[in-house]
Structure formats: C-alpha cells, structure tokens
Design an enzyme around this catalytic site. Structure first.
Site, PDB file in Angstrom:
ATOM      1  N   GLY A 140       0.826  -1.023   0.040  1.00  0.00           N
ATOM      2  CA  GLY A 140       0.078  -0.224  -0.084  1.00  0.00           C
ATOM      3  C   GLY A 140       0.968   1.463  -0.137  1.00  0.00           C
ATOM      4  O   GLY A 140       1.635   1.519   0.845  1.00  0.00           O
ATOM      5  N   PHE A 141       0.518   2.168  -1.051  1.00  0.00           N
ATOM      6  CA  PHE A 141       1.460   3.481  -1.266  1.00  0.00           C
ATOM      7  C   PHE A 141       0.631   4.539  -1.600  1.00  0.00           C
ATOM      8  O   PHE A 141      -0.422   4.331  -2.239  1.00  0.00           O
ATOM      9  CB  PHE A 141       2.607   3.172  -2.319  1.00  0.00           C
ATOM     10  CG  PHE A 141       3.749   2.012  -1.904  1.00  0.00           C
ATOM     11  CD1 PHE A 141       4.483   2.155  -0.987  1.00  0.00           C
ATOM     12  CD2 PHE A 141       3.453   0.717  -2.119  1.00  0.00           C
ATOM     13  CE1 PHE A 141       5.488   1.162  -0.534  1.00  0.00           C
ATOM     14  CE2 PHE A 141       4.217  -0.297  -1.689  1.00  0.00           C
ATOM     15  CZ  PHE A 141       5.176   0.165  -0.943  1.00  0.00           C
ATOM     16  N   ASP A 189      -3.379 -23.532  -1.705  1.00  0.00           N
ATOM     17  CA  ASP A 189      -2.407 -24.237  -2.509  1.00  0.00           C
ATOM     18  C   ASP A 189      -0.973 -23.485  -2.274  1.00  0.00           C
ATOM     19  O   ASP A 189      -0.881 -22.179  -1.575  1.00  0.00           O
ATOM     20  CB  ASP A 189      -2.901 -24.486  -3.730  1.00  0.00           C
ATOM     21  CG  ASP A 189      -2.000 -25.479  -4.439  1.00  0.00           C
ATOM     22  OD1 ASP A 189      -1.170 -25.952  -3.861  1.00  0.00           O
ATOM     23  OD2 ASP A 189      -2.540 -25.870  -5.858  1.00  0.00           O
ATOM     24  N   GLN A 193      -1.126 -15.608  -3.386  1.00  0.00           N
ATOM     25  CA  GLN A 193      -0.595 -14.195  -2.645  1.00  0.00           C
ATOM     26  C   GLN A 193      -2.177 -13.879  -2.203  1.00  0.00           C
ATOM     27  O   GLN A 193      -2.984 -13.623  -3.178  1.00  0.00           O
ATOM     28  CB  GLN A 193      -0.239 -13.280  -3.611  1.00  0.00           C
ATOM     29  CG  GLN A 193      -0.219 -11.851  -3.337  1.00  0.00           C
ATOM     30  CD  GLN A 193       0.416 -11.286  -2.134  1.00  0.00           C
ATOM     31  OE1 GLN A 193       1.229 -11.986  -1.715  1.00  0.00           O
ATOM     32  NE2 GLN A 193      -0.283 -10.466  -1.446  1.00  0.00           N
ATOM     33  N   HIS A 196      -3.497  -7.445   1.660  1.00  0.00           N
ATOM     34  CA  HIS A 196      -4.049  -6.726   2.917  1.00  0.00           C
ATOM     35  C   HIS A 196      -5.428  -6.587   2.815  1.00  0.00           C
ATOM     36  O   HIS A 196      -6.182  -6.331   1.871  1.00  0.00           O
ATOM     37  CB  HIS A 196      -3.206  -5.703   3.392  1.00  0.00           C
ATOM     38  CG  HIS A 196      -3.192  -4.362   2.148  1.00  0.00           C
ATOM     39  ND1 HIS A 196      -2.382  -3.191   2.530  1.00  0.00           N
ATOM     40  CD2 HIS A 196      -4.112  -4.530   0.989  1.00  0.00           C
ATOM     41  CE1 HIS A 196      -2.864  -2.286   1.421  1.00  0.00           C
ATOM     42  NE2 HIS A 196      -3.642  -3.338   0.519  1.00  0.00           N
ATOM     43  N   ASN A 197      -6.157  -6.570   4.206  1.00  0.00           N
ATOM     44  CA  ASN A 197      -7.521  -6.508   4.226  1.00  0.00           C
ATOM     45  C   ASN A 197      -8.640  -7.461   3.597  1.00  0.00           C
ATOM     46  O   ASN A 197      -9.785  -7.329   3.685  1.00  0.00           O
ATOM     47  CB  ASN A 197      -8.010  -5.139   3.984  1.00  0.00           C
ATOM     48  CG  ASN A 197      -7.116  -4.078   4.257  1.00  0.00           C
ATOM     49  OD1 ASN A 197      -6.673  -3.989   5.396  1.00  0.00           O
ATOM     50  ND2 ASN A 197      -6.681  -3.032   3.453  1.00  0.00           N
ATOM     51  N   SER A 215      -8.190  -5.719  -0.022  1.00  0.00           N
ATOM     52  CA  SER A 215      -9.742  -5.374   0.218  1.00  0.00           C
ATOM     53  C   SER A 215     -10.721  -6.288  -0.310  1.00  0.00           C
ATOM     54  O   SER A 215     -11.899  -5.814  -0.382  1.00  0.00           O
ATOM     55  CB  SER A 215     -10.020  -4.121   0.159  1.00  0.00           C
ATOM     56  OG  SER A 215      -9.092  -3.194   0.870  1.00  0.00           O
ATOM     57  N   HIS A 233     -10.821  -4.649  -3.889  1.00  0.00           N
ATOM     58  CA  HIS A 233     -11.960  -4.080  -3.593  1.00  0.00           C
ATOM     59  C   HIS A 233     -13.118  -4.879  -4.175  1.00  0.00           C
ATOM     60  O   HIS A 233     -14.436  -4.327  -4.068  1.00  0.00           O
ATOM     61  CB  HIS A 233     -12.261  -2.610  -3.644  1.00  0.00           C
ATOM     62  CG  HIS A 233     -11.394  -1.867  -2.813  1.00  0.00           C
ATOM     63  ND1 HIS A 233     -11.369  -1.267  -1.674  1.00  0.00           N
ATOM     64  CD2 HIS A 233     -10.152  -1.291  -3.313  1.00  0.00           C
ATOM     65  CE1 HIS A 233     -10.457  -0.752  -0.950  1.00  0.00           C
ATOM     66  NE2 HIS A 233      -9.578  -0.760  -2.117  1.00  0.00           N
TER      67      HIS A 233
END
Length: 285
Positions: A140-141, A189, A193, A196-197, A215, A233
């Site tokens: 997150g940036f 598996d 990846q 976050h959230n 998210s 999202h």
C-alpha cells in the site's frame, strides 16, 4: 555433523558452551497463566549474547523467556519463538521457522520449515507448509505532491482460522483498515498471494498461483482454479466456482460457475470461446 550443528548454533549467537535451557508453561487457551521458567546450563542458564532467549527442552529450538509455550510443544533446532508469543499444546514448529512477537499458534498446529509468522494468529489443527509468510506489510502506497511514493501504514493483523492448510511459499499480508482473515477449514495451495484486508470465508479452496488484491471479500465455499486473479475491493458471494486463469474485475453477486477475462457466468464464457474459434477459422480461410 557436530561441527555443523555448532556452526549453525553460532549463527544465532549461542556460545560453544551453551547446553540446554528448559521452560515449562501450563498454557491453556481458555485461561491466561504466567510462564514458568527453569534453566539448566553449564553456567547460569542464560546465553551471554542473547540473555532473553532460552533453549526449548523438546526439540532444541529457541524461545524468548516471555513467550507462553505449552510443555507438549515441539520446537525443532533452528526455530525461534519471539517475545509474548503463545503456542498451544501439541503444536510443532519446524527448523528455520520464526514466530514473531505476540503471535498466537493454536493447539495441534504444524508449522513447516522456514515459515515466517508476524502480526498474526493461527488457529487449531492447521498445517502451514514450508516457506509460508503470514503477517508482513501489505502493498500500500500513496503519492505525495512531489511525486514521491509514501508507504501507507499497515498496523493490523492477519487471522487464520481452525483446520486451515496453507501451501508452500504462500504469502498473506496483514491488514491496514481491517484484519486479513482466512476462515475455518479453508485450503490454500502453493504460491498464493493474499493481499491486505482480504476476508476469505470458511471452506474455501484456492489453487496454485491465485492472486487476490487488497480489500477483497470472499464468501464461504468459494473455489478458485489455478492462476485466478481478483482485483482490489471486489466482493464474491458464497458458493462461487472460478475456472482456472479467470480474472474477477467486478462484484459477483450470484452463486454459480464463472470463467474468462473478465469473469462471466460459465455458459456465457463458453459461448465467447466458441464464437472466437468460429471467427478465427473464417479469418484463416
């Protein structure tokens, strides 16, 4: 072999004379007990270079004196349990694993080799395979007025439920505005990846190389084939199945089978593929 073990121990700062430090903790998750330590060493039971760490009696791994570890836990040589972590009964922590500060591991959970756990809790009877990383910062940036990349704070945790299995080299990021969650009985598996959230429901199955951006909310009993991608999202309702290499770009609100890029109901995707094949044949003629 003995020389190799001494060299490996030296990499953690243990002197050659370091023998054994024993710690017993009457931990039960339903209660909060203090940790009781008893040390047996050739000198005073305390490592000169790392006075806060001890050698675990069952397996030879290392632990911080403030960690609460059930006496039945097996910590293999080369594993490290850091401060204020909690490890439940009959858990197994493999060599090279690092259990970071304040991490909680449930009873009968197996942690594989070279696993890195931080800012997270792991439920009961889980299997965490080799090389898994859980609880690291998410991606997150923001960009400031000068065009510089600034890191967004990642301050929350990742929470893995009970009876979860996580494949080798999978990564699960900690949360920023809500906790990252993997529900009970879900199976993940290798090389997956989870950003976050992300919230994943119970009894979900994620096949190899699935990528879930930040998210995302996923319901229960969702199955994702290999290399499925989900944009940030997005929400996916329960009882959805996604074909391999599909890409979810918007919310899925109805249960069923989906496929394609972007993902659509599977019968529509099959029509798209058939139409493409017919068009390609006409062009080639």
């Amino acid at each position: 072999m003995a020389l190799a073990l001494r060299r490996f121990a030296a990499s953690f700062g243990y002197p050659p004379h370091f023998q054994c430090v024993r710690a017993l903790s009457p931990l039960r998750f339903a209660n909060s007990y203090s940790c009781f330590l008893s040390c047996d060493s050739s000198e005073d039971g305390v490592c000169a270079d790392h006075p806060e760490f001890r050698k675990w009696h069952n397996g030879g791994g290392s632990f911080h004196k403030s960690a609460c570890i059930d006496p039945t836990v097996f910590i293999e040589f080369g594993a490290v349990v850091h401060s204020k972590s909690v490890v439940g009964e009959h858990a197994h922590i493999g060599s090279g694993a690092v259990v970071g500060p304040c991490v909680t591991i449930g009873q009968s959970t197996k942690i594989g080799y070279n696993v890195a756990l931080s800012n997270c809790s792991i439920g009961d009877s889980c299997i965490i395979h080799n090389g898994v990383c859980i609880g690291q910062d998410g991606f997150g940036f923001t960009v400031d007025e000068h065009g510089n990349m600034l890191k967004k704070p990642q301050m929350l945790n990742a929470r893995v439920g009970n009876y979860v299995e996580i494949g080798a080299n999978t990564c699960i990021d900690r949360g920023s505005w809500r906790e990252t969650v993997v529900g009970d009985h879900s199976k993940i598996d290798n090389l997956v990846q989870i950003g976050h959230n992300v919230v994943i429901g119970k009894s979900c199955m994620l096949c190899g190389q699935v990528g879930i951006a930040g998210s995302v909310t996923i319901g229960d009993y969702v199955t994702m084939g290999g290399r499925v991608a989900v944009r940030d999202h997005v929400s996916i309702v329960s009882k959805v199945r996604l074909a391999a290499t599909s890409c979810v770009t918007k919310d899925i609100t109805e249960p069923g089978d989906y496929g394609g890029f972007p993902a659509v109901p599977v019968h529509e995707w099959r029509r798209q593929v058939a139409n493409y094949c017919r068009t390609s044949k006409k062009v080639n003629r």
